[in-house]
Design a protein around this motif. Structure first.
Motif, PDB file in Angstrom:
ATOM      1  N   GLU A   1       0.820  -1.214   0.000  1.00  0.00           N
ATOM      2  CA  GLU A   1       0.000   0.000   0.000  1.00  0.00           C
ATOM      3  C   GLU A   1       0.855   1.266   0.000  1.00  0.00           C
ATOM      4  O   GLU A   1       0.382   2.338  -0.353  1.00  0.00           O
ATOM      5  N   GLN A   2       2.119   1.151   0.410  1.00  0.00           N
ATOM      6  CA  GLN A   2       2.958   2.351   0.485  1.00  0.00           C
ATOM      7  C   GLN A   2       4.390   2.008   0.090  1.00  0.00           C
ATOM      8  O   GLN A   2       4.911   0.962   0.499  1.00  0.00           O
ATOM      9  N   TYR A   3       4.995   2.894  -0.693  1.00  0.00           N
ATOM     10  CA  TYR A   3       6.389   2.672  -1.092  1.00  0.00           C
ATOM     11  C   TYR A   3       7.248   3.858  -0.674  1.00  0.00           C
ATOM     12  O   TYR A   3       6.825   5.025  -0.819  1.00  0.00           O
ATOM     13  N   VAL A   4       8.419   3.533  -0.158  1.00  0.00           N
ATOM     14  CA  VAL A   4       9.337   4.561   0.304  1.00  0.00           C
ATOM     15  C   VAL A   4      10.710   4.252  -0.269  1.00  0.00           C
ATOM     16  O   VAL A   4      11.097   3.088  -0.368  1.00  0.00           O
ATOM     17  N   VAL A   5      11.411   5.310  -0.666  1.00  0.00           N
ATOM     18  CA  VAL A   5      12.792   5.120  -1.107  1.00  0.00           C
ATOM     19  C   VAL A   5      13.694   5.786  -0.074  1.00  0.00           C
ATOM     20  O   VAL A   5      13.460   6.939   0.305  1.00  0.00           O
ATOM     21  N   GLY A   6      14.683   5.081   0.411  1.00  0.00           N
ATOM     22  CA  GLY A   6      15.683   5.670   1.308  1.00  0.00           C
ATOM     23  C   GLY A   6      16.921   5.960   0.477  1.00  0.00           C
ATOM     24  O   GLY A   6      17.336   5.109  -0.313  1.00  0.00           O
ATOM     25  N   VAL A   7      17.484   7.154   0.617  1.00  0.00           N
ATOM     26  CA  VAL A   7      18.655   7.493  -0.205  1.00  0.00           C
ATOM     27  C   VAL A   7      19.796   7.983   0.677  1.00  0.00           C
ATOM     28  O   VAL A   7      19.624   8.916   1.472  1.00  0.00           O
ATOM     29  N   ASP A   8      20.929   7.370   0.544  1.00  0.00           N
ATOM     30  CA  ASP A   8      22.152   7.837   1.188  1.00  0.00           C
ATOM     31  C   ASP A   8      22.839   8.747   0.177  1.00  0.00           C
ATOM     32  O   ASP A   8      23.322   8.297  -0.856  1.00  0.00           O
ATOM     33  N   MET A   9      22.833  10.066   0.476  1.00  0.00           N
ATOM     34  CA  MET A   9      23.314  11.047  -0.505  1.00  0.00           C
ATOM     35  C   MET A   9      24.827  11.203  -0.473  1.00  0.00           C
ATOM     36  O   MET A   9      25.370  12.019  -1.204  1.00  0.00           O
ATOM     37  N   VAL A  10      25.508  10.472   0.401  1.00  0.00           N
ATOM     38  CA  VAL A  10      26.962  10.571   0.428  1.00  0.00           C
ATOM     39  C   VAL A  10      27.543   9.625  -0.616  1.00  0.00           C
ATOM     40  O   VAL A  10      28.396   9.972  -1.414  1.00  0.00           O
ATOM     41  N   THR A  11      27.014   8.413  -0.617  1.00  0.00           N
ATOM     42  CA  THR A  11      27.568   7.402  -1.537  1.00  0.00           C
ATOM     43  C   THR A  11      26.600   7.091  -2.674  1.00  0.00           C
ATOM     44  O   THR A  11      26.893   6.271  -3.527  1.00  0.00           O
ATOM     45  N   TYR A  12      25.443   7.719  -2.642  1.00  0.00           N
ATOM     46  CA  TYR A  12      24.413   7.445  -3.637  1.00  0.00           C
ATOM     47  C   TYR A  12      24.055   5.968  -3.687  1.00  0.00           C
ATOM     48  O   TYR A  12      24.346   5.250  -4.645  1.00  0.00           O
ATOM     49  N   ALA A  13      23.468   5.557  -2.569  1.00  0.00           N
ATOM     50  CA  ALA A  13      22.947   4.206  -2.442  1.00  0.00           C
ATOM     51  C   ALA A  13      21.474   4.360  -2.066  1.00  0.00           C
ATOM     52  O   ALA A  13      21.127   5.241  -1.275  1.00  0.00           O
ATOM     53  N   ALA A  14      20.608   3.567  -2.664  1.00  0.00           N
ATOM     54  CA  ALA A  14      19.175   3.723  -2.384  1.00  0.00           C
ATOM     55  C   ALA A  14      18.478   2.367  -2.378  1.00  0.00           C
ATOM     56  O   ALA A  14      18.913   1.424  -3.043  1.00  0.00           O
ATOM     57  N   VAL A  15      17.422   2.300  -1.586  1.00  0.00           N
ATOM     58  CA  VAL A  15      16.586   1.096  -1.597  1.00  0.00           C
ATOM     59  C   VAL A  15      15.127   1.491  -1.784  1.00  0.00           C
ATOM     60  O   VAL A  15      14.708   2.562  -1.332  1.00  0.00           O
ATOM     61  N   LEU A  16      14.394   0.636  -2.447  1.00  0.00           N
ATOM     62  CA  LEU A  16      12.949   0.827  -2.595  1.00  0.00           C
ATOM     63  C   LEU A  16      12.276  -0.164  -1.644  1.00  0.00           C
ATOM     64  O   LEU A  16      12.522  -1.373  -1.732  1.00  0.00           O
ATOM     65  N   VAL A  17      11.461   0.398  -0.728  1.00  0.00           N
ATOM     66  CA  VAL A  17      10.858  -0.446   0.303  1.00  0.00           C
ATOM     67  C   VAL A  17       9.335  -0.345   0.229  1.00  0.00           C
ATOM     68  O   VAL A  17       8.786   0.757   0.174  1.00  0.00           O
ATOM     69  N   GLY A  18       8.671  -1.481   0.230  1.00  0.00           N
ATOM     70  CA  GLY A  18       7.215  -1.500   0.263  1.00  0.00           C
ATOM     71  C   GLY A  18       6.739  -1.802   1.676  1.00  0.00           C
ATOM     72  O   GLY A  18       7.347  -2.625   2.372  1.00  0.00           O
ATOM     73  N   PHE A  19       5.666  -1.119   2.117  1.00  0.00           N
ATOM     74  CA  PHE A  19       5.123  -1.371   3.460  1.00  0.00           C
ATOM     75  C   PHE A  19       3.665  -1.805   3.337  1.00  0.00           C
ATOM     76  O   PHE A  19       2.908  -1.258   2.516  1.00  0.00           O
ATOM     77  N   GLN A  20       3.308  -2.763   4.135  1.00  0.00           N
ATOM     78  CA  GLN A  20       1.933  -3.239   4.133  1.00  0.00           C
ATOM     79  C   GLN A  20       1.479  -3.385   5.584  1.00  0.00           C
ATOM     80  O   GLN A  20       2.068  -4.163   6.346  1.00  0.00           O
ATOM     81  N   ARG A  21       0.431  -2.643   5.970  1.00  0.00           N
ATOM     82  CA  ARG A  21      -0.012  -2.727   7.364  1.00  0.00           C
ATOM     83  C   ARG A  21      -0.831  -3.975   7.631  1.00  0.00           C
ATOM     84  O   ARG A  21      -1.500  -4.490   6.743  1.00  0.00           O
ATOM     85  N   TYR A  22      -0.785  -4.434   8.869  1.00  0.00           N
ATOM     86  CA  TYR A  22      -1.689  -5.504   9.312  1.00  0.00           C
ATOM     87  C   TYR A  22      -1.942  -5.325  10.801  1.00  0.00           C
ATOM     88  O   TYR A  22      -1.188  -4.618  11.473  1.00  0.00           O
ATOM     89  N   THR A  23      -2.989  -5.930  11.315  1.00  0.00           N
ATOM     90  CA  THR A  23      -3.242  -5.771  12.749  1.00  0.00           C
ATOM     91  C   THR A  23      -2.805  -7.022  13.487  1.00  0.00           C
ATOM     92  O   THR A  23      -2.956  -8.144  13.011  1.00  0.00           O
ATOM     93  N   ASP A  24      -2.254  -6.773  14.660  1.00  0.00           N
ATOM     94  CA  ASP A  24      -1.758  -7.847  15.507  1.00  0.00           C
ATOM     95  C   ASP A  24      -2.315  -7.532  16.893  1.00  0.00           C
ATOM     96  O   ASP A  24      -1.750  -6.727  17.613  1.00  0.00           O
ATOM     97  N   GLY A  25      -3.463  -8.142  17.228  1.00  0.00           N
ATOM     98  CA  GLY A  25      -4.136  -7.781  18.484  1.00  0.00           C
ATOM     99  C   GLY A  25      -4.548  -6.320  18.412  1.00  0.00           C
ATOM    100  O   GLY A  25      -5.228  -5.900  17.482  1.00  0.00           O
TER     101      GLY A  25
END
Ligand SMILES: Nc1ncnc2c1ncn2[C@@H]1O[C@H](COP(=O)(O)OP(=O)(O)OP(=O)(O)O)[C@@H](O)[C@H]1O
Ligand SMILES: [Mg+2]
Length: 413
Positions: free
Chosen positions: A257-281
Protein backbone atom coordinates in the motif's frame (compact mmCIF):
# COMPACT_ATOMS: atom_id res chain seq x y z
CA UNK A 1 41.33 -41.61 -14.58
CA UNK A 2 44.39 -40.99 -16.80
CA UNK A 3 46.96 -41.61 -14.12
CA UNK A 4 49.83 -40.88 -16.52
CA UNK A 5 48.65 -37.26 -16.56
CA UNK A 6 49.38 -36.88 -12.86
CA UNK A 7 52.76 -35.26 -12.54
CA UNK A 8 53.29 -35.68 -8.83
CA UNK A 9 51.30 -37.40 -6.14
CA UNK A 10 50.32 -34.84 -3.51
CA UNK A 11 50.64 -35.89 0.08
CA UNK A 12 47.29 -35.57 1.71
CA UNK A 13 46.93 -34.81 5.39
CA UNK A 14 45.34 -37.47 7.60
CA UNK A 15 42.26 -35.25 7.89
CA UNK A 16 42.01 -34.83 4.14
CA UNK A 17 42.18 -38.61 3.73
CA UNK A 18 39.30 -38.84 6.22
CA UNK A 19 37.45 -36.18 4.20
CA UNK A 20 37.85 -38.17 0.96
CA UNK A 21 36.33 -41.20 2.74
CA UNK A 22 33.32 -39.16 3.83
CA UNK A 23 32.93 -37.50 0.43
CA UNK A 24 32.89 -40.92 -1.21
CA UNK A 25 30.28 -42.35 1.13
CA UNK A 26 27.69 -39.66 1.88
CA UNK A 27 25.65 -37.63 -0.62
CA UNK A 28 25.61 -34.48 1.56
CA UNK A 29 28.79 -33.48 3.28
CA UNK A 30 29.93 -30.46 5.25
CA UNK A 31 33.62 -29.88 5.94
CA UNK A 32 33.80 -27.20 8.60
CA UNK A 33 36.51 -25.76 10.75
CA UNK A 34 39.20 -23.19 11.17
CA UNK A 35 40.87 -21.29 8.37
CA UNK A 36 43.48 -22.82 6.08
CA UNK A 37 42.73 -26.35 7.17
CA UNK A 38 42.68 -27.87 3.68
CA UNK A 39 38.90 -28.05 3.22
CA UNK A 40 38.67 -26.36 -0.17
CA UNK A 41 41.67 -28.19 -1.59
CA UNK A 42 40.23 -31.58 -0.60
CA UNK A 43 36.79 -30.88 -2.08
CA UNK A 44 38.12 -29.50 -5.36
CA UNK A 45 40.46 -32.50 -5.71
CA UNK A 46 37.54 -34.84 -5.05
CA UNK A 47 35.40 -33.26 -7.78
CA UNK A 48 38.26 -33.05 -10.29
CA UNK A 49 38.89 -36.76 -9.85
CA UNK A 50 35.18 -37.41 -10.23
CA UNK A 51 35.17 -35.47 -13.51
CA UNK A 52 38.12 -37.44 -14.82
CA UNK A 53 36.36 -40.67 -13.91
CA UNK A 54 32.79 -39.92 -15.06
CA UNK A 55 32.53 -38.64 -18.66
CA UNK A 56 30.01 -35.85 -19.09
CA UNK A 57 29.64 -35.15 -15.36
CA UNK A 58 28.79 -31.51 -14.62
CA UNK A 59 29.82 -29.94 -11.30
CA UNK A 60 28.83 -26.49 -10.09
CA UNK A 61 30.98 -24.61 -7.58
CA UNK A 62 29.13 -21.73 -5.94
CA UNK A 63 30.00 -19.03 -3.49
CA UNK A 64 27.81 -16.14 -2.38
CA UNK A 65 29.56 -13.65 -4.66
CA UNK A 66 30.97 -14.59 -8.04
CA UNK A 67 33.93 -12.27 -7.67
CA UNK A 68 35.00 -14.02 -4.46
CA UNK A 69 34.57 -17.42 -6.10
CA UNK A 70 36.72 -16.25 -8.98
CA UNK A 71 39.52 -15.00 -6.75
CA UNK A 72 39.61 -18.00 -4.42
CA UNK A 73 38.27 -21.33 -5.67
CA UNK A 74 38.73 -20.64 -9.39
CA UNK A 75 42.04 -18.89 -9.38
CA UNK A 76 43.86 -20.20 -6.32
CA UNK A 77 42.59 -23.71 -5.80
CA UNK A 78 41.26 -25.04 -9.10
CA UNK A 79 43.69 -23.45 -11.58
CA UNK A 80 46.50 -22.75 -9.11
CA UNK A 81 46.74 -25.86 -6.95
CA UNK A 82 44.77 -28.79 -8.30
CA UNK A 83 44.50 -28.81 -12.10
CA UNK A 84 48.18 -28.29 -13.01
CA UNK A 85 48.79 -31.88 -11.95
CA UNK A 86 46.32 -33.08 -14.58
CA UNK A 87 47.81 -31.20 -17.53
CA UNK A 88 46.40 -32.18 -20.90
CA UNK A 89 43.12 -33.43 -19.44
CA UNK A 90 41.27 -30.10 -19.37
CA UNK A 91 40.99 -26.60 -20.79
CA UNK A 92 39.67 -23.45 -19.06
CA UNK A 93 37.19 -20.80 -20.18
CA UNK A 94 38.23 -17.67 -18.31
CA UNK A 95 35.21 -15.61 -19.37
CA UNK A 96 32.51 -17.94 -18.13
CA UNK A 97 34.64 -19.57 -15.43
CA UNK A 98 34.40 -23.19 -16.39
CA UNK A 99 36.79 -26.00 -17.13
CA UNK A 100 36.05 -28.66 -19.77
CA UNK A 101 37.68 -32.03 -19.47
CA UNK A 102 38.57 -34.07 -22.53
CA UNK A 103 35.90 -36.62 -21.61
CA UNK A 104 33.16 -33.97 -21.71
CA UNK A 105 32.93 -33.43 -17.96
CA UNK A 106 32.80 -29.81 -16.76
CA UNK A 107 33.33 -27.79 -13.60
CA UNK A 108 31.53 -24.43 -13.48
CA UNK A 109 32.32 -21.70 -10.95
CA UNK A 110 29.73 -19.07 -10.08
CA UNK A 111 28.14 -16.91 -7.37
CA UNK A 112 24.59 -16.75 -6.03
CA UNK A 113 24.66 -13.06 -7.01
CA UNK A 114 24.67 -14.15 -10.66
CA UNK A 115 21.30 -15.80 -10.78
CA UNK A 116 21.02 -15.97 -14.56
CA UNK A 117 24.35 -17.69 -15.02
CA UNK A 118 23.57 -20.19 -12.28
CA UNK A 119 20.14 -20.89 -13.72
CA UNK A 120 21.73 -21.60 -17.09
CA UNK A 121 24.05 -24.21 -15.61
CA UNK A 122 21.37 -25.68 -13.38
CA UNK A 123 19.03 -25.82 -16.34
CA UNK A 124 21.39 -28.19 -18.14
CA UNK A 125 21.42 -30.44 -15.09
CA UNK A 126 24.30 -30.92 -12.68
CA UNK A 127 25.57 -34.04 -10.96
CA UNK A 128 27.17 -32.34 -8.01
CA UNK A 129 27.56 -29.01 -6.30
CA UNK A 130 30.18 -27.52 -4.04
CA UNK A 131 28.95 -24.64 -1.89
CA UNK A 132 32.08 -22.79 -0.85
CA UNK A 133 31.79 -20.75 2.39
CA UNK A 134 28.25 -22.04 2.64
CA UNK A 135 27.38 -20.03 5.75
CA UNK A 136 27.22 -16.94 3.52
CA UNK A 137 24.69 -18.56 1.23
CA UNK A 138 21.00 -18.10 1.99
CA UNK A 139 18.88 -21.04 3.01
CA UNK A 140 16.65 -20.30 0.04
CA UNK A 141 19.55 -20.47 -2.42
CA UNK A 142 20.69 -23.71 -0.79
CA UNK A 143 17.31 -25.39 -1.14
CA UNK A 144 16.92 -24.19 -4.73
CA UNK A 145 20.31 -25.52 -5.76
CA UNK A 146 19.84 -28.75 -3.81
CA UNK A 147 16.68 -29.62 -5.67
CA UNK A 148 18.35 -29.05 -9.04
CA UNK A 149 21.06 -31.71 -8.81
CA UNK A 150 19.38 -33.73 -11.48
CA UNK A 151 22.00 -35.02 -13.92
CA UNK A 152 22.06 -38.79 -14.31
CA UNK A 153 25.52 -40.22 -14.83
CA UNK A 154 26.10 -43.97 -14.88
CA UNK A 155 27.70 -45.09 -11.62
CA UNK A 156 27.80 -41.61 -10.06
CA UNK A 157 25.79 -40.68 -6.96
CA UNK A 158 24.57 -37.05 -6.95
CA UNK A 159 26.36 -35.03 -4.32
CA UNK A 160 26.12 -31.79 -2.43
CA UNK A 161 29.27 -30.75 -0.63
CA UNK A 162 29.81 -27.61 1.44
CA UNK A 163 32.53 -26.01 3.50
CA UNK A 164 32.79 -23.06 5.87
CA UNK A 165 34.33 -21.56 8.92
CA UNK A 166 31.65 -22.33 11.48
CA UNK A 167 28.97 -19.64 11.88
CA UNK A 168 26.63 -19.23 14.89
CA UNK A 169 25.11 -22.38 16.39
CA UNK A 170 21.73 -20.93 15.43
CA UNK A 171 22.68 -20.73 11.75
CA UNK A 172 20.84 -22.92 9.21
CA UNK A 173 24.09 -24.71 8.32
CA UNK A 174 24.35 -26.02 11.88
CA UNK A 175 20.70 -27.03 11.88
CA UNK A 176 20.92 -28.94 8.60
CA UNK A 177 24.35 -30.54 8.68
CA UNK A 178 24.94 -31.01 12.40
CA UNK A 179 21.47 -31.29 13.96
CA UNK A 180 19.79 -32.71 10.83
CA UNK A 181 16.80 -30.44 11.31
CA UNK A 182 14.91 -28.55 8.62
CA UNK A 183 15.46 -24.97 9.84
CA UNK A 184 12.15 -23.41 8.80
CA UNK A 185 9.73 -26.03 10.16
CA UNK A 186 11.90 -28.02 12.56
CA UNK A 187 11.22 -31.33 10.76
CA UNK A 188 13.70 -34.19 10.93
CA UNK A 189 16.08 -34.78 8.01
CA UNK A 190 17.49 -38.19 6.99
CA UNK A 191 20.60 -38.17 9.16
CA UNK A 192 22.15 -41.11 7.31
CA UNK A 193 22.44 -39.00 4.16
CA UNK A 194 24.53 -36.33 5.88
CA UNK A 195 28.14 -36.34 6.91
CA UNK A 196 30.25 -33.66 8.55
CA UNK A 197 33.89 -33.40 9.47
CA UNK A 198 35.77 -30.89 11.61
CA UNK A 199 39.06 -29.86 9.98
CA UNK A 200 41.36 -27.41 11.70
CA UNK A 201 44.56 -25.61 10.72
CA UNK A 202 46.49 -27.83 13.15
CA UNK A 203 45.49 -30.73 10.86
CA UNK A 204 47.16 -28.95 7.93
CA UNK A 205 50.34 -27.91 9.68
CA UNK A 206 52.60 -29.39 7.00
CA UNK A 207 51.20 -26.97 4.39
CA UNK A 208 51.00 -23.76 6.40
CA UNK A 209 53.58 -21.04 6.66
CA UNK A 210 55.59 -20.93 9.80
CA UNK A 211 53.92 -18.98 12.60
CA UNK A 212 50.41 -19.21 11.13
CA UNK A 213 48.97 -21.10 14.11
CA UNK A 214 50.68 -18.75 16.56
CA UNK A 215 49.01 -15.84 14.77
CA UNK A 216 45.64 -17.50 15.31
CA UNK A 217 46.46 -17.95 19.02
CA UNK A 218 46.51 -14.18 19.34
CA UNK A 219 43.03 -13.58 17.95
CA UNK A 220 40.26 -12.36 20.29
CA UNK A 221 38.47 -15.24 22.02
CA UNK A 222 35.43 -15.66 19.75
CA UNK A 223 37.48 -15.41 16.58
CA UNK A 224 40.14 -17.78 17.91
CA UNK A 225 37.51 -20.37 18.75
CA UNK A 226 36.08 -20.02 15.27
CA UNK A 227 39.17 -19.72 13.06
CA UNK A 228 41.61 -21.87 15.04
CA UNK A 229 39.39 -24.39 16.81
CA UNK A 230 36.49 -24.59 14.36
CA UNK A 231 33.77 -24.02 16.96
CA UNK A 232 30.31 -22.75 16.08
CA UNK A 233 30.23 -19.42 17.92
CA UNK A 234 27.85 -16.51 17.75
CA UNK A 235 29.89 -13.98 15.74
CA UNK A 236 30.76 -11.09 18.02
CA UNK A 237 28.79 -7.96 17.31
CA UNK A 238 26.57 -9.28 14.49
CA UNK A 239 23.66 -6.86 14.39
CA UNK A 240 21.17 -8.75 12.23
CA UNK A 241 21.97 -12.33 13.19
CA UNK A 242 18.30 -13.18 13.35
CA UNK A 243 18.03 -12.28 9.68
CA UNK A 244 21.23 -13.87 8.45
CA UNK A 245 21.13 -17.14 10.38
CA UNK A 246 18.26 -18.48 8.31
CA UNK A 247 18.21 -16.14 5.38
CA UNK A 248 15.21 -16.75 3.13
CA UNK A 249 15.02 -14.05 0.44
CA UNK A 250 11.80 -13.91 -1.55
CA UNK A 251 11.49 -14.21 -5.32
CA UNK A 252 9.14 -11.26 -5.71
CA UNK A 253 7.47 -8.79 -3.31
CA UNK A 254 3.65 -8.57 -3.17
CA UNK A 255 1.92 -5.30 -4.08
CA UNK A 256 2.14 -2.92 -1.12
CA UNK A 257 0.00 0.00 0.00
CA UNK A 258 2.96 2.35 0.49
CA UNK A 259 6.39 2.67 -1.09
CA UNK A 260 9.34 4.56 0.30
CA UNK A 261 12.79 5.12 -1.11
CA UNK A 262 15.68 5.67 1.31
CA UNK A 263 18.66 7.49 -0.20
CA UNK A 264 22.15 7.84 1.19
CA UNK A 265 23.31 11.05 -0.50
CA UNK A 266 26.96 10.57 0.43
CA UNK A 267 27.57 7.40 -1.54
CA UNK A 268 24.41 7.44 -3.64
CA UNK A 269 22.95 4.21 -2.44
CA UNK A 270 19.18 3.72 -2.38
CA UNK A 271 16.59 1.10 -1.60
CA UNK A 272 12.95 0.83 -2.60
CA UNK A 273 10.86 -0.45 0.30
CA UNK A 274 7.22 -1.50 0.26
CA UNK A 275 5.12 -1.37 3.46
CA UNK A 276 1.93 -3.24 4.13
CA UNK A 277 -0.01 -2.73 7.36
CA UNK A 278 -1.69 -5.50 9.31
CA UNK A 279 -3.24 -5.77 12.75
CA UNK A 280 -1.76 -7.85 15.51
CA UNK A 281 -4.14 -7.78 18.48
CA UNK A 282 -4.44 -4.13 19.39
CA UNK A 283 -1.46 -3.05 17.32
CA UNK A 284 -1.00 -2.06 13.77
CA UNK A 285 2.26 -3.36 12.42
CA UNK A 286 3.91 -3.17 9.05
CA UNK A 287 5.35 -5.81 6.84
CA UNK A 288 8.52 -4.51 5.23
CA UNK A 289 9.53 -5.63 1.74
CA UNK A 290 12.80 -4.48 0.23
CA UNK A 291 11.90 -4.52 -3.44
CA UNK A 292 15.04 -3.22 -5.14
CA UNK A 293 18.44 -1.64 -4.58
CA UNK A 294 20.50 0.91 -6.47
CA UNK A 295 23.99 2.26 -6.02
CA UNK A 296 26.04 4.67 -8.09
CA UNK A 297 29.02 6.05 -6.17
CA UNK A 298 30.50 9.24 -7.58
CA UNK A 299 27.27 10.52 -9.12
CA UNK A 300 25.49 13.82 -8.34
CA UNK A 301 22.07 14.44 -6.80
CA UNK A 302 20.41 15.42 -10.05
CA UNK A 303 21.61 12.29 -11.87
CA UNK A 304 20.69 10.09 -8.93
CA UNK A 305 17.16 11.48 -8.99
CA UNK A 306 16.83 10.84 -12.72
CA UNK A 307 18.11 7.28 -12.37
CA UNK A 308 15.89 6.47 -9.40
CA UNK A 309 12.80 8.12 -10.88
CA UNK A 310 13.13 6.19 -14.11
CA UNK A 311 13.79 2.92 -12.30
CA UNK A 312 11.13 3.16 -9.60
CA UNK A 313 8.80 6.00 -10.65
CA UNK A 314 5.86 3.67 -11.16
CA UNK A 315 5.79 2.90 -7.43
CA UNK A 316 4.78 6.51 -6.57
CA UNK A 317 7.21 6.55 -3.69
CA UNK A 318 8.17 9.16 -1.14
CA UNK A 319 11.94 9.48 -0.94
CA UNK A 320 13.68 10.08 2.39
CA UNK A 321 17.15 11.47 1.90
CA UNK A 322 19.93 12.09 4.40
CA UNK A 323 20.94 15.53 5.60
CA UNK A 324 24.18 15.77 3.66
CA UNK A 325 22.92 18.42 1.24
CA UNK A 326 20.31 19.82 3.64
CA UNK A 327 17.09 21.17 2.14
CA UNK A 328 18.92 21.63 -1.18
CA UNK A 329 18.86 17.87 -1.50
CA UNK A 330 15.07 17.75 -1.31
CA UNK A 331 14.85 20.29 -4.13
CA UNK A 332 16.88 17.98 -6.37
CA UNK A 333 14.87 14.92 -5.54
CA UNK A 334 11.32 14.27 -6.67
CA UNK A 335 8.83 13.59 -3.88
CA UNK A 336 11.48 13.80 -1.21
CA UNK A 337 11.80 14.84 2.42
CA UNK A 338 14.71 14.87 4.79
CA UNK A 339 14.97 11.62 6.68
CA UNK A 340 13.95 11.67 10.32
CA UNK A 341 16.95 12.20 12.45
CA UNK A 342 17.74 12.83 16.06
CA UNK A 343 19.62 11.53 19.06
CA UNK A 344 19.60 7.76 18.93
CA UNK A 345 17.98 7.57 15.52
CA UNK A 346 20.59 5.15 14.20
CA UNK A 347 19.94 2.70 17.00
CA UNK A 348 16.21 3.29 16.76
CA UNK A 349 16.29 2.48 13.04
CA UNK A 350 18.30 -0.65 13.70
CA UNK A 351 15.97 -1.73 16.47
CA UNK A 352 12.97 -1.14 14.20
CA UNK A 353 14.52 -3.47 11.62
CA UNK A 354 15.41 -6.05 14.26
CA UNK A 355 11.82 -6.06 15.51
CA UNK A 356 10.48 -6.59 12.00
CA UNK A 357 12.96 -9.43 11.48
CA UNK A 358 11.99 -11.01 14.80
CA UNK A 359 8.30 -10.88 13.93
CA UNK A 360 8.93 -12.35 10.48
CA UNK A 361 7.83 -9.05 8.94
CA UNK A 362 11.04 -8.27 7.07
CA UNK A 363 11.65 -9.63 3.59
CA UNK A 364 14.22 -8.90 0.94
CA UNK A 365 13.86 -9.77 -2.71
CA UNK A 366 16.49 -12.22 -3.86
CA UNK A 367 18.00 -9.88 -6.46
CA UNK A 368 19.05 -7.33 -3.79
CA UNK A 369 22.34 -9.12 -3.40
CA UNK A 370 24.41 -6.17 -2.19
CA UNK A 371 21.99 -5.26 0.57
CA UNK A 372 21.72 -8.91 1.60
CA UNK A 373 25.49 -9.11 1.81
CA UNK A 374 25.63 -5.95 3.90
CA UNK A 375 22.91 -7.17 6.29
CA UNK A 376 24.88 -10.34 6.94
CA UNK A 377 28.07 -8.47 7.65
CA UNK A 378 26.79 -5.50 9.63
CA UNK A 379 28.64 -5.48 12.93
CA UNK A 380 29.43 -3.55 16.07
CA UNK A 381 32.99 -3.35 17.36
CA UNK A 382 34.00 -4.39 20.87
CA UNK A 383 32.89 -1.02 22.22
CA UNK A 384 29.45 -1.56 20.69
CA UNK A 385 29.95 1.02 17.94
CA UNK A 386 28.67 0.19 14.45
CA UNK A 387 31.54 -0.56 12.08
CA UNK A 388 31.15 1.83 9.16
CA UNK A 389 32.08 -0.55 6.38
CA UNK A 390 29.92 -1.78 3.53
CA UNK A 391 26.83 -0.23 5.06
CA UNK A 392 25.52 2.31 2.57
CA UNK A 393 22.43 0.38 1.55
CA UNK A 394 21.70 -0.36 5.19
CA UNK A 395 21.90 3.37 5.92
CA UNK A 396 19.39 3.95 3.14
CA UNK A 397 17.16 1.18 4.50
CA UNK A 398 17.31 2.49 8.07
CA UNK A 399 16.28 5.92 6.87
CA UNK A 400 13.36 4.56 4.90
CA UNK A 401 12.04 2.41 7.73
CA UNK A 402 12.62 4.84 10.58
CA UNK A 403 11.31 7.88 8.72
CA UNK A 404 7.86 6.51 8.18
CA UNK A 405 7.41 4.89 11.56
CA UNK A 406 9.42 7.27 13.79
CA UNK A 407 10.13 4.27 15.94
CA UNK A 408 6.55 3.88 17.15
CA UNK A 409 4.11 1.03 16.87
CA UNK A 410 0.80 2.72 16.28
CA UNK A 411 -2.06 1.67 18.54
CA UNK A 412 -5.48 1.18 17.07
CA UNK A 413 -7.94 3.72 18.45
N1 LIG B 1 47.47 -31.73 0.59
C1 LIG B 1 48.01 -30.55 0.43
N2 LIG B 1 49.24 -30.40 -0.12
C2 LIG B 1 49.79 -29.17 -0.27
N3 LIG B 1 49.19 -28.01 0.10
C3 LIG B 1 47.97 -28.10 0.63
C4 LIG B 1 47.32 -29.35 0.83
N4 LIG B 1 46.10 -29.12 1.38
C5 LIG B 1 46.00 -27.78 1.52
N5 LIG B 1 47.12 -27.16 1.08
C6 LIG B 1 47.38 -25.71 1.11
O1 LIG B 1 47.01 -25.21 2.39
C7 LIG B 1 46.36 -23.94 2.27
C8 LIG B 1 44.97 -24.01 2.86
O2 LIG B 1 44.18 -24.93 2.12
P1 LIG B 1 42.65 -24.63 1.75
O3 LIG B 1 42.54 -23.36 1.02
O4 LIG B 1 42.12 -25.85 1.13
O5 LIG B 1 42.09 -24.45 3.23
P2 LIG B 1 40.61 -24.04 3.69
O6 LIG B 1 40.33 -24.88 4.89
O7 LIG B 1 39.68 -24.09 2.57
O8 LIG B 1 40.88 -22.55 4.17
P3 LIG B 1 39.80 -21.34 4.36
O9 LIG B 1 39.04 -21.64 5.62
O10 LIG B 1 40.71 -20.16 4.54
O11 LIG B 1 38.95 -21.30 3.14
C9 LIG B 1 46.35 -23.61 0.79
O12 LIG B 1 47.46 -22.80 0.50
C10 LIG B 1 46.50 -24.97 0.11
O13 LIG B 1 47.13 -24.87 -1.14
MG1 LIG C 1 38.40 -22.58 1.71
Amino acid sequence: MPSEAIRTTPSWTTKQAEAFGLLSNRPRVLLYGGSQSGKTRAIVEFFVRACLTFPGLRILVVRQRRQHAKESVWHETLLGDVLPRYAGAWSPNYTDLFVSFVNGAEIWVSGTDEKERIDKVLGRGIGGVYLNEVSQISYTAYTTIRTRISQKVEGWVARLVADCNPPAPTHWVHKVFIEHIEPTDGGKLHAARYGSLLMNPADNLANLREGYLEDLDELPDAQRRRFRDGEFVQPAGAVFSEYSDIECPIEKAPDCEQYVVGVDMVTYAAVLVGFQRYTDGSRIRRKVYVVDEWQQPGTIAHEANTAIASKWGRYRYTAYIDHNLGEAGTREFDNSRLARKGPGSVDAGISELQTAMHLGDFHVVDSCSLLRYQLQNYRRDEAGVIIKEDDHLIDALRMAVYSISAGRVINVV
